[in-house]
Design a protein around this motif. Structure first.
Motif, mmCIF file in Angstrom:
data_model
loop_
_atom_site.group_PDB
_atom_site.id
_atom_site.type_symbol
_atom_site.label_atom_id
_atom_site.label_comp_id
_atom_site.label_asym_id
_atom_site.label_seq_id
_atom_site.Cartn_x
_atom_site.Cartn_y
_atom_site.Cartn_z
ATOM 1 N N GLY A 70 1.096 -1.134 -0.031
ATOM 2 C CA GLY A 70 -0.237 0.144 0.080
ATOM 3 C C GLY A 70 0.912 0.848 0.161
ATOM 4 N N LYS A 73 2.111 2.007 -3.491
ATOM 5 C CA LYS A 73 1.632 2.026 -4.308
ATOM 6 C C LYS A 73 1.124 4.310 -3.854
ATOM 7 C CE LYS A 73 -3.491 1.416 -5.425
ATOM 8 N NZ LYS A 73 -4.156 0.918 -5.094
ATOM 9 N N TYR A 74 1.604 4.504 -2.845
ATOM 10 C CA TYR A 74 0.290 5.831 -2.677
ATOM 11 C C TYR A 74 1.444 6.944 -2.558
ATOM 12 C CZ TYR A 74 -4.734 3.351 -2.275
ATOM 13 O OH TYR A 74 -5.729 3.281 -3.097
ATOM 14 N N ILE A 111 -5.025 2.780 2.343
ATOM 15 C CA ILE A 111 -4.802 0.537 2.239
ATOM 16 C C ILE A 111 -5.372 0.574 3.079
ATOM 17 C CG2 ILE A 111 -2.972 0.238 3.266
ATOM 18 C CD1 ILE A 111 -0.711 1.866 2.377
ATOM 19 N N ASP A 113 -8.994 0.805 3.236
ATOM 20 C CA ASP A 113 -9.619 0.067 2.460
ATOM 21 C C ASP A 113 -9.427 -0.852 1.000
ATOM 22 O OD1 ASP A 113 -11.468 1.652 3.386
ATOM 23 O OD2 ASP A 113 -10.829 3.653 2.399
ATOM 24 N N ASP A 114 -8.166 -0.339 0.959
ATOM 25 C CA ASP A 114 -7.943 -1.760 -0.483
ATOM 26 C C ASP A 114 -7.769 -3.393 0.633
ATOM 27 O OD1 ASP A 114 -7.511 -0.237 -2.126
ATOM 28 O OD2 ASP A 114 -5.498 0.640 -2.641
ATOM 29 N N THR A 117 -11.006 -5.368 0.846
ATOM 30 C CA THR A 117 -11.461 -6.179 -0.394
ATOM 31 C C THR A 117 -9.570 -6.593 -1.286
ATOM 32 O OG1 THR A 117 -10.485 -4.038 -1.490
ATOM 33 C CG2 THR A 117 -13.305 -4.454 -0.753
ATOM 34 N N ALA A 118 -8.987 -6.413 -0.689
ATOM 35 C CA ALA A 118 -7.506 -7.461 -1.048
ATOM 36 C C ALA A 118 -8.212 -8.842 -1.210
ATOM 37 C CB ALA A 118 -7.089 -7.899 -0.350
#
Ligand SMILES: [Zn+2]
Length: 158
Positions: A70, A73-74, A111, A113-114, A117-118
């Motif tokens: 995460g 990514k961000y 992160i 939130d991701d 749903t991972a």
């Protein structure tokens, strides 16, 4: 360094009494200013209450991987490292030139939130991980959901 202007309570910097904190929280624990003007920030992402509760190593391990993916990514420009605390109550986060409370919390929330749903734990293969069989995605998702529910208190360390 004016940490207050960055959104942090100066009283929560440095060594703190672990009996006084109220987890979960996001804390700037220290920073280091380099000669060229770059600043390295070290954060506590405290998840469970010290000496009262702790994460299983399966959840700790999977959450570490998910946070790593995460932050890469961000915050590709500022992310340095994220690592589990040996006491199993949270994670150390290190960023370069990103010291804003609001931004750290915004990314942390994205992160989480991701994670909810991972579909898999990233880097959980023998070529990327030292104990690839030891993961708990379900537990990590439950933890992410629980942390999201406490978002309003992340800035409150004591
Ligand atoms: Zn691993």
């Amino acid at each position: 360094m004016d940490v207050k202007a960055l959104g942090w309570d100066p009283l929560t910097l440095g060594e703190i009494d672990h009996r006084d904190v109220c987890a979960p929280y996001v804390r700037l624990s220290s920073y280091l200013e380099g000669a060229a003007g770059d600043v390295t920030y070290v954060y506590d992402l405290r998840v469970t209450q010290p000496n009262n509760d702790y994460l299983t190593t399966g959840i700790l391990h999977s959450f570490e991987h998910l946070l790593l993916a995460g932050f890469r990514k961000y915050l590709p420009e500022s992310f340095v490292s994220v690592a589990p605390m040996g006491c199993q109550t949270g994670f150390y986060l290190i960023l370069q030139n990103e010291g804003r409370f609001e931004e750290v919390c915004r990314v942390y929330r994205a992160i989480l939130d991701d994670i909810v749903t991972a579909g898999e734990v990233p880097y959980a293969s023998p070529d990327n991980c030292g104990q690839a069989v030891h993961h708990d995605l379900g537990g990590a998702k439950e933890l992410a959901q629980a942390l999201i529910a406490t978002e309003q208190q992340w800035g409150q360390v004591f």
